[in-house]
Scaffold this motif. Structure first.
Motif, mmCIF file in Angstrom:
data_model
loop_
_atom_site.group_PDB
_atom_site.id
_atom_site.type_symbol
_atom_site.label_atom_id
_atom_site.label_comp_id
_atom_site.label_asym_id
_atom_site.label_seq_id
_atom_site.Cartn_x
_atom_site.Cartn_y
_atom_site.Cartn_z
ATOM 1 N N TYR A 1 -4.356 -69.764 -13.620
ATOM 2 C CA TYR A 1 -3.147 -70.225 -12.937
ATOM 3 C C TYR A 1 -1.928 -69.370 -13.313
ATOM 4 O O TYR A 1 -1.047 -69.150 -12.483
ATOM 5 N N THR A 2 -1.902 -68.902 -14.546
ATOM 6 C CA THR A 2 -0.803 -68.033 -14.969
ATOM 7 C C THR A 2 -0.828 -66.725 -14.188
ATOM 8 O O THR A 2 0.189 -66.264 -13.670
ATOM 9 N N PHE A 3 -2.012 -66.134 -14.093
ATOM 10 C CA PHE A 3 -2.152 -64.867 -13.368
ATOM 11 C C PHE A 3 -1.835 -65.057 -11.884
ATOM 12 O O PHE A 3 -1.088 -64.264 -11.289
ATOM 13 N N ALA A 4 -2.388 -66.127 -11.297
ATOM 14 C CA ALA A 4 -2.204 -66.380 -9.867
ATOM 15 C C ALA A 4 -0.742 -66.637 -9.514
ATOM 16 O O ALA A 4 -0.268 -66.250 -8.442
ATOM 17 N N GLY A 5 0.003 -67.278 -10.412
ATOM 18 C CA GLY A 5 1.411 -67.549 -10.153
ATOM 19 C C GLY A 5 2.313 -66.370 -10.480
ATOM 20 O O GLY A 5 3.332 -66.146 -9.815
ATOM 21 N N SER A 6 1.945 -65.599 -11.487
ATOM 22 C CA SER A 6 2.787 -64.488 -11.941
ATOM 23 C C SER A 6 2.700 -63.267 -11.034
ATOM 24 O O SER A 6 3.690 -62.549 -10.855
ATOM 25 N N LEU A 7 1.521 -63.016 -10.472
ATOM 26 C CA LEU A 7 1.320 -61.799 -9.675
ATOM 27 C C LEU A 7 2.242 -61.737 -8.452
ATOM 28 O O LEU A 7 2.940 -60.728 -8.271
ATOM 29 N N PRO A 8 2.290 -62.787 -7.608
ATOM 30 C CA PRO A 8 3.182 -62.680 -6.440
ATOM 31 C C PRO A 8 4.657 -62.584 -6.821
ATOM 32 O O PRO A 8 5.430 -61.867 -6.186
ATOM 33 N N TRP A 9 5.056 -63.302 -7.894
ATOM 34 C CA TRP A 9 6.454 -63.252 -8.323
ATOM 35 C C TRP A 9 6.811 -61.849 -8.820
ATOM 36 O O TRP A 9 7.841 -61.287 -8.455
ATOM 37 N N THR A 10 5.958 -61.274 -9.646
ATOM 38 C CA THR A 10 6.193 -59.930 -10.178
ATOM 39 C C THR A 10 6.286 -58.910 -9.044
ATOM 40 O O THR A 10 7.200 -58.079 -9.004
ATOM 41 N N ALA A 11 5.342 -59.003 -8.105
ATOM 42 C CA ALA A 11 5.325 -58.071 -6.973
ATOM 43 C C ALA A 11 6.571 -58.237 -6.103
ATOM 44 O O ALA A 11 7.167 -57.244 -5.659
ATOM 45 N N LEU A 12 6.971 -59.484 -5.877
ATOM 46 C CA LEU A 12 8.128 -59.751 -5.018
ATOM 47 C C LEU A 12 9.409 -59.158 -5.594
ATOM 48 O O LEU A 12 10.178 -58.502 -4.886
ATOM 49 N N ILE A 13 9.658 -59.382 -6.894
ATOM 50 C CA ILE A 13 10.903 -58.901 -7.502
ATOM 51 C C ILE A 13 10.906 -57.373 -7.582
ATOM 52 O O ILE A 13 11.924 -56.726 -7.337
#
Length: 197
Positions: A142-154
Motif C-alpha cells: 500500500y505504501t508503494f502503490a500510494g507513493s508512486l503516483p504522488w511522486t510521479a505527479l509532483i
C-alpha cells in the motif's frame, strides 16, 4: 525556514539523485521536509536536463520507501508512548500523529494508500500502521502503490512548470486533495466497469 529550504535545494543541486533519495527518506521518516520542495525542484532539474525522469522517480521512491519502513519500525517497536515521549526531539508534533491515527482508525490498512497523497497525513501514516503492527508485506504494497503516483505527479508538475516550479509550494495542499479525489473517481470507475462485466 527560507534558509533551511535553500540549504535543501543546494543539497539537491549538488548531490542530485542521492540528495532526492535522502531527503525523501527523511520526509517519510516523519522529519518535516516538504516533498513538494524536494520533488518540485527535482522536476525543475529534469526540465533543465540535469536529471532524468526515470532516475528521479527511482531515487524518490527508494528514499520514500526507506523512510516509511523506518517510521513503521519505530511505531512497531516503540509504540505510541515512545513517540509521545521522544517525538518532540525530532520535530514530530503530537497533533500530526493524532491526525494520522484518526485516518488509520477509520480506514485501516487502506489509509496507508490514500494518505500518501494527502498533506501532513502522508508523512505520519506509517507510525499508526506500526502501532497496529499491520502485516508488513501489506504495508509495503500500500505504501508503494500510494507513493508512486504522488511522486510521479509532483516530478511531472515541477518539470512542466519549469522555472515556475515554486508555485507547487503554494498549491501543494490543494493539489494533494484534488489528486486524491481524482484517484478515488478513477478507482470507482474501474470497479463499477469490472462489476458490470
Amino acid at each position: 525556514m527560507e534558509q533551511i529550504s535553500q540549504a535543501f535545494l543546494n543539497f539537491i543541486d549538488t548531490f542530485g539523485y542521492f540528495a532526492v533519495a535522502l531527503l525523501m527518506a527523511m520526509e517519510n521518516a516523519c522529519i518535516p521536509v516538504p516533498s513538494e520542495l524536494i520533488l518540485g525542484f527535482a522536476g525543475y532539474l529534469i526540465f533543465a536536463e540535469r536529471m532524468t525522469f526515470t532516475g528521479a522517480i527511482i531515487a524518490g521512491m527508494i528514499g520514500g520507501m526507506a523512510g516509511s519502513v523506518f517510521a513503521y519500525a519505530v511505531g512497531h517497536k516503540g509504540g505510541r508512548k515512545f513517540i509521545d515521549k521522544y517525538g518532540k526531539y525530532f520535530l514530530i508534533k503530537k497533533s500530526h500523529v493524532d491526525m494520522a491515527q484518526r485516518w488509520f482508525d477509520k480506514y485501516g490498512i487502506r489509509a496507508v494508500f490514500f494518505s500518501r497523497m494527502l498533506p501532513v497525513v502522508r508523512t505520519f501514516i506509517s507510525l499508526p500502521a506500526g502501532f497496529a503492527r499491520v502485516n508488513f508485506k501489506q504495508f509495503l504494497f500500500y505504501t508503494f502503490a500510494g507513493s508512486l503516483p504522488w511522486t510521479a505527479l509532483i516530478l511531472f508538475a515541477g518539470m512542466m512548470l519549469g522555472e515556475g516550479w515554486k508555485y507547487l509550494l503554494e498549491i501543494g495542499h490543494e493539489a494533494s486533495i484534488a489528486f486524491v479525489v481524482f484517484a478515488i473517481l478513477i478507482i470507482a470507475a474501474l470497479y463499477f466497469k469490472g462489476k458490470r462485466r
